[in-house]
Design a protein around this motif. Structure first.
Motif, PDB file in Angstrom:
ATOM      1  N   LEU A  87       0.814  -1.212   0.000  1.00  0.00           N
ATOM      2  CA  LEU A  87       0.000   0.000   0.000  1.00  0.00           C
ATOM      3  C   LEU A  87       0.854   1.272   0.000  1.00  0.00           C
ATOM      4  CD1 LEU A  87      -2.738   1.463   0.244  1.00  0.00           C
ATOM      5  CD2 LEU A  87      -2.512   1.219   2.733  1.00  0.00           C
ATOM      6  N   LEU A  88       1.916   1.279   0.781  1.00  0.00           N
ATOM      7  CA  LEU A  88       2.719   2.488   0.960  1.00  0.00           C
ATOM      8  C   LEU A  88       4.074   2.406   0.266  1.00  0.00           C
ATOM      9  CD1 LEU A  88       2.085   2.995   4.784  1.00  0.00           C
ATOM     10  CD2 LEU A  88       0.792   3.931   2.865  1.00  0.00           C
ATOM     11  N   LYS A  89       4.643   3.572  -0.046  1.00  0.00           N
ATOM     12  CA  LYS A  89       6.004   3.617  -0.608  1.00  0.00           C
ATOM     13  C   LYS A  89       6.997   3.049   0.382  1.00  0.00           C
ATOM     14  CE  LYS A  89       5.955   7.061  -4.097  1.00  0.00           C
ATOM     15  NZ  LYS A  89       6.327   8.300  -4.660  1.00  0.00           N
ATOM     16  N   SER A  90       6.832   3.411   1.621  1.00  0.00           N
ATOM     17  CA  SER A  90       7.725   2.961   2.682  1.00  0.00           C
ATOM     18  C   SER A  90       7.537   1.458   2.928  1.00  0.00           C
ATOM     19  CB  SER A  90       7.408   3.732   3.961  1.00  0.00           C
ATOM     20  OG  SER A  90       7.953   3.104   5.075  1.00  0.00           O
ATOM     21  N   GLU A  91       8.643   0.778   3.190  1.00  0.00           N
ATOM     22  CA  GLU A  91       8.560  -0.645   3.514  1.00  0.00           C
ATOM     23  C   GLU A  91       8.367  -0.871   5.008  1.00  0.00           C
ATOM     24  OE1 GLU A  91      11.442  -3.250   1.755  1.00  0.00           O
ATOM     25  OE2 GLU A  91      11.579  -2.013  -0.035  1.00  0.00           O
ATOM     26  N   ALA A  92       8.334   0.207   5.780  1.00  0.00           N
ATOM     27  CA  ALA A  92       8.157   0.096   7.230  1.00  0.00           C
ATOM     28  C   ALA A  92       6.796  -0.505   7.559  1.00  0.00           C
ATOM     29  CB  ALA A  92       8.287   1.472   7.874  1.00  0.00           C
ATOM     30  N   LYS A  93       6.747  -1.237   8.653  1.00  0.00           N
ATOM     31  CA  LYS A  93       5.494  -1.839   9.114  1.00  0.00           C
ATOM     32  C   LYS A  93       4.695  -0.808   9.907  1.00  0.00           C
ATOM     33  CE  LYS A  93       6.496  -5.965   7.642  1.00  0.00           C
ATOM     34  NZ  LYS A  93       5.897  -6.473   6.462  1.00  0.00           N
ATOM     35  N   HIS A  94       3.397  -0.776   9.664  1.00  0.00           N
ATOM     36  CA  HIS A  94       2.488   0.123  10.373  1.00  0.00           C
ATOM     37  C   HIS A  94       1.422  -0.739  11.034  1.00  0.00           C
ATOM     38  CE1 HIS A  94       4.245   3.681   8.477  1.00  0.00           C
ATOM     39  NE2 HIS A  94       4.338   2.933   7.400  1.00  0.00           N
ATOM     40  N   PRO A  95       1.396  -0.796  12.366  1.00  0.00           N
ATOM     41  CA  PRO A  95       0.464  -1.696  13.050  1.00  0.00           C
ATOM     42  C   PRO A  95      -1.007  -1.351  12.843  1.00  0.00           C
ATOM     43  CG  PRO A  95       1.608  -0.288  14.625  1.00  0.00           C
ATOM     44  CD  PRO A  95       2.242  -0.048  13.293  1.00  0.00           C
ATOM     45  N   TYR A  96      -1.316  -0.138  12.430  1.00  0.00           N
ATOM     46  CA  TYR A  96      -2.704   0.263  12.236  1.00  0.00           C
ATOM     47  C   TYR A  96      -3.198  -0.003  10.816  1.00  0.00           C
ATOM     48  CZ  TYR A  96      -0.376   4.374  10.302  1.00  0.00           C
ATOM     49  OH  TYR A  96       0.430   5.188   9.560  1.00  0.00           O
ATOM     50  N   ILE A  97      -2.336  -0.501   9.920  1.00  0.00           N
ATOM     51  CA  ILE A  97      -2.736  -0.826   8.544  1.00  0.00           C
ATOM     52  C   ILE A  97      -2.745  -2.342   8.391  1.00  0.00           C
ATOM     53  CG2 ILE A  97      -2.171  -0.628   6.099  1.00  0.00           C
ATOM     54  CD1 ILE A  97      -0.822   2.038   6.736  1.00  0.00           C
ATOM     55  N   LYS A  98      -3.893  -2.865   7.924  1.00  0.00           N
ATOM     56  CA  LYS A  98      -4.055  -4.310   7.765  1.00  0.00           C
ATOM     57  C   LYS A  98      -4.731  -4.603   6.432  1.00  0.00           C
ATOM     58  CE  LYS A  98      -4.519  -4.724  12.693  1.00  0.00           C
ATOM     59  NZ  LYS A  98      -5.367  -4.890  13.824  1.00  0.00           N
ATOM     60  N   VAL A  99      -4.574  -5.807   5.966  1.00  0.00           N
ATOM     61  CA  VAL A  99      -5.228  -6.240   4.724  1.00  0.00           C
ATOM     62  C   VAL A  99      -6.709  -6.467   4.990  1.00  0.00           C
ATOM     63  CG1 VAL A  99      -5.364  -8.091   2.996  1.00  0.00           C
ATOM     64  CG2 VAL A  99      -3.134  -7.291   3.795  1.00  0.00           C
ATOM     65  N   ASP A 100      -7.541  -6.007   4.074  1.00  0.00           N
ATOM     66  CA  ASP A 100      -8.982  -6.210   4.170  1.00  0.00           C
ATOM     67  C   ASP A 100      -9.330  -7.480   3.384  1.00  0.00           C
ATOM     68  OD1 ASP A 100     -11.718  -6.139   4.226  1.00  0.00           O
ATOM     69  OD2 ASP A 100     -11.860  -4.005   3.730  1.00  0.00           O
ATOM     70  N   TRP A 101      -9.359  -8.605   4.069  1.00  0.00           N
ATOM     71  CA  TRP A 101      -9.589  -9.883   3.399  1.00  0.00           C
ATOM     72  C   TRP A 101     -11.013  -9.995   2.857  1.00  0.00           C
ATOM     73  CZ3 TRP A 101      -5.353 -11.879   1.921  1.00  0.00           C
ATOM     74  CH2 TRP A 101      -4.214 -11.798   2.704  1.00  0.00           C
ATOM     75  N   ASN A 102     -11.948  -9.186   3.349  1.00  0.00           N
ATOM     76  CA  ASN A 102     -13.316  -9.198   2.824  1.00  0.00           C
ATOM     77  C   ASN A 102     -13.389  -8.617   1.419  1.00  0.00           C
ATOM     78  OD1 ASN A 102     -14.568 -10.360   5.065  1.00  0.00           O
ATOM     79  ND2 ASN A 102     -14.638  -8.400   6.108  1.00  0.00           N
ATOM     80  N   LYS A 103     -12.445  -7.785   1.062  1.00  0.00           N
ATOM     81  CA  LYS A 103     -12.443  -7.160  -0.263  1.00  0.00           C
ATOM     82  C   LYS A 103     -11.322  -7.673  -1.160  1.00  0.00           C
ATOM     83  CE  LYS A 103     -14.413  -2.792   1.287  1.00  0.00           C
ATOM     84  NZ  LYS A 103     -14.420  -2.953   2.729  1.00  0.00           N
ATOM     85  N   TRP A 104     -10.432  -8.460  -0.600  1.00  0.00           N
ATOM     86  CA  TRP A 104      -9.245  -8.886  -1.341  1.00  0.00           C
ATOM     87  C   TRP A 104      -9.601  -9.821  -2.483  1.00  0.00           C
ATOM     88  CZ3 TRP A 104      -4.634  -6.739  -0.762  1.00  0.00           C
ATOM     89  CH2 TRP A 104      -3.581  -7.287  -1.480  1.00  0.00           C
ATOM     90  N   CYS A 105      -8.934  -9.640  -3.604  1.00  0.00           N
ATOM     91  CA  CYS A 105      -9.062 -10.525  -4.760  1.00  0.00           C
ATOM     92  C   CYS A 105      -7.667 -10.650  -5.353  1.00  0.00           C
ATOM     93  CB  CYS A 105     -10.034  -9.913  -5.773  1.00  0.00           C
ATOM     94  SG  CYS A 105     -10.428 -11.014  -7.140  1.00  0.00           S
ATOM     95  N   ASP A 106      -7.220 -11.869  -5.590  1.00  0.00           N
ATOM     96  CA  ASP A 106      -5.882 -12.064  -6.147  1.00  0.00           C
ATOM     97  C   ASP A 106      -5.807 -11.571  -7.578  1.00  0.00           C
ATOM     98  OD1 ASP A 106      -4.787 -13.165  -3.842  1.00  0.00           O
ATOM     99  OD2 ASP A 106      -5.447 -15.182  -4.375  1.00  0.00           O
ATOM    100  N   GLU A 107      -4.598 -11.214  -7.974  1.00  0.00           N
ATOM    101  CA  GLU A 107      -4.352 -10.656  -9.303  1.00  0.00           C
ATOM    102  C   GLU A 107      -4.831 -11.589 -10.411  1.00  0.00           C
ATOM    103  OE1 GLU A 107      -0.521  -8.884 -11.766  1.00  0.00           O
ATOM    104  OE2 GLU A 107      -0.283  -9.536  -9.703  1.00  0.00           O
ATOM    105  N   ASP A 108      -4.567 -12.892 -10.287  1.00  0.00           N
ATOM    106  CA  ASP A 108      -4.960 -13.834 -11.329  1.00  0.00           C
ATOM    107  C   ASP A 108      -6.468 -14.105 -11.349  1.00  0.00           C
ATOM    108  OD1 ASP A 108      -4.813 -15.151  -8.916  1.00  0.00           O
ATOM    109  OD2 ASP A 108      -4.038 -17.012  -9.760  1.00  0.00           O
ATOM    110  N   GLU A 109      -7.171 -13.780 -10.286  1.00  0.00           N
ATOM    111  CA  GLU A 109      -8.618 -13.980 -10.228  1.00  0.00           C
ATOM    112  C   GLU A 109      -9.404 -12.756 -10.684  1.00  0.00           C
ATOM    113  OE1 GLU A 109      -9.028 -14.944  -6.138  1.00  0.00           O
ATOM    114  OE2 GLU A 109      -8.744 -17.072  -6.479  1.00  0.00           O
ATOM    115  N   GLU A 110      -8.747 -11.609 -10.788  1.00  0.00           N
ATOM    116  CA  GLU A 110      -9.446 -10.375 -11.120  1.00  0.00           C
ATOM    117  C   GLU A 110     -10.090 -10.426 -12.503  1.00  0.00           C
ATOM    118  OE1 GLU A 110      -8.731  -5.619 -10.956  1.00  0.00           O
ATOM    119  OE2 GLU A 110      -7.126  -6.846 -11.759  1.00  0.00           O
ATOM    120  N   SER A 111      -9.454 -11.076 -13.455  1.00  0.00           N
ATOM    121  CA  SER A 111     -10.000 -11.127 -14.812  1.00  0.00           C
ATOM    122  C   SER A 111     -11.338 -11.866 -14.870  1.00  0.00           C
ATOM    123  CB  SER A 111      -8.997 -11.776 -15.760  1.00  0.00           C
ATOM    124  OG  SER A 111      -8.749 -13.106 -15.353  1.00  0.00           O
ATOM    125  N   ASP A 112     -11.592 -12.740 -13.892  1.00  0.00           N
ATOM    126  CA  ASP A 112     -12.879 -13.447 -13.829  1.00  0.00           C
ATOM    127  C   ASP A 112     -14.005 -12.561 -13.322  1.00  0.00           C
ATOM    128  OD1 ASP A 112     -11.482 -15.673 -14.587  1.00  0.00           O
ATOM    129  OD2 ASP A 112     -11.295 -16.474 -12.546  1.00  0.00           O
TER     130      ASP A 112
END
Length: 164
Positions: free
Chosen positions: A90-115
């Motif tokens: 998500l960010l330019k920085s590679e630093a870890k931010h504890p308040y930023i997390k992946v939203d697995w409810n909205k996540w779709c893998d790159e290879d599945e997006e075309s479907d």
């Protein structure tokens, strides 16, 4: 001093989705700059919340394709990327931010997006759902993806366990 809210994020090749968790937010201000600077501020229950993110790459200017939905529990933003590509993070920085997390409810893998032939946005301007939460609309609709129904995956595995 303001607090930093929890942020959930997901992406598609052309968009980034941010869900900012601030229940009962008022005076919400969101700015998106073309060079990829995203800023947010709001007040909830007398406390101020603010956030500034330097996104991985450039985005389209605010107003052109950025959509925002303010719900009772969170604020959902759909931000159009400048170039259609998948970001490494998500960010330019590679630093870890504890308040930023992946939203697995909205996540779709790159290879599945075309479907996915439908729109991921749920910004129809209709009646606001008072019980909005992180999975309002914008779920992945890929046929091979288990994110279509929030609680579908335990049933799928339960059925396969009976066959073993």
């Amino acid at each position: 001093m303001s607090r930093q809210p929890e942020v959930l994020w997901a992406q598609r090749a052309e968009k980034v989705y941010l869900t900012i968790s601030v229940p009962d937010a008022e005076d919400v201000v969101i700015k998106t700059e073309p060079q990829g600077i995203f800023s947010f501020s709001a007040v909830a229950h007398g406390e101020s919340f603010s956030l500034a993110l330097e996104l991985f790459d450039s985005v389209l200017p605010e107003g052109s394709k950025t959509k925002t939905k303010v719900g009772s529990r969170n604020i959902i933003c759909s931000i159009q990327k400048d170039k259609k590509c998948w970001w490494k993070r998500l960010l330019k920085s590679e630093a870890k931010h504890p308040y930023i997390k992946v939203d697995w409810n909205k996540w779709c893998d790159e290879d599945e997006e075309s479907d996915n032939s439908g729109s991921d946005d749920d910004f129809d301007g209709g009646e606001e759902n008072d019980e909005s939460d992180a999975d309002d609309g914008m779920l992945c609709e890929c046929p091979s993806c288990t994110l279509n129904a929030t609680y579908a995956w335990p049933l799928r595995y339960a059925a396969s366990d009976d066959q073993i």
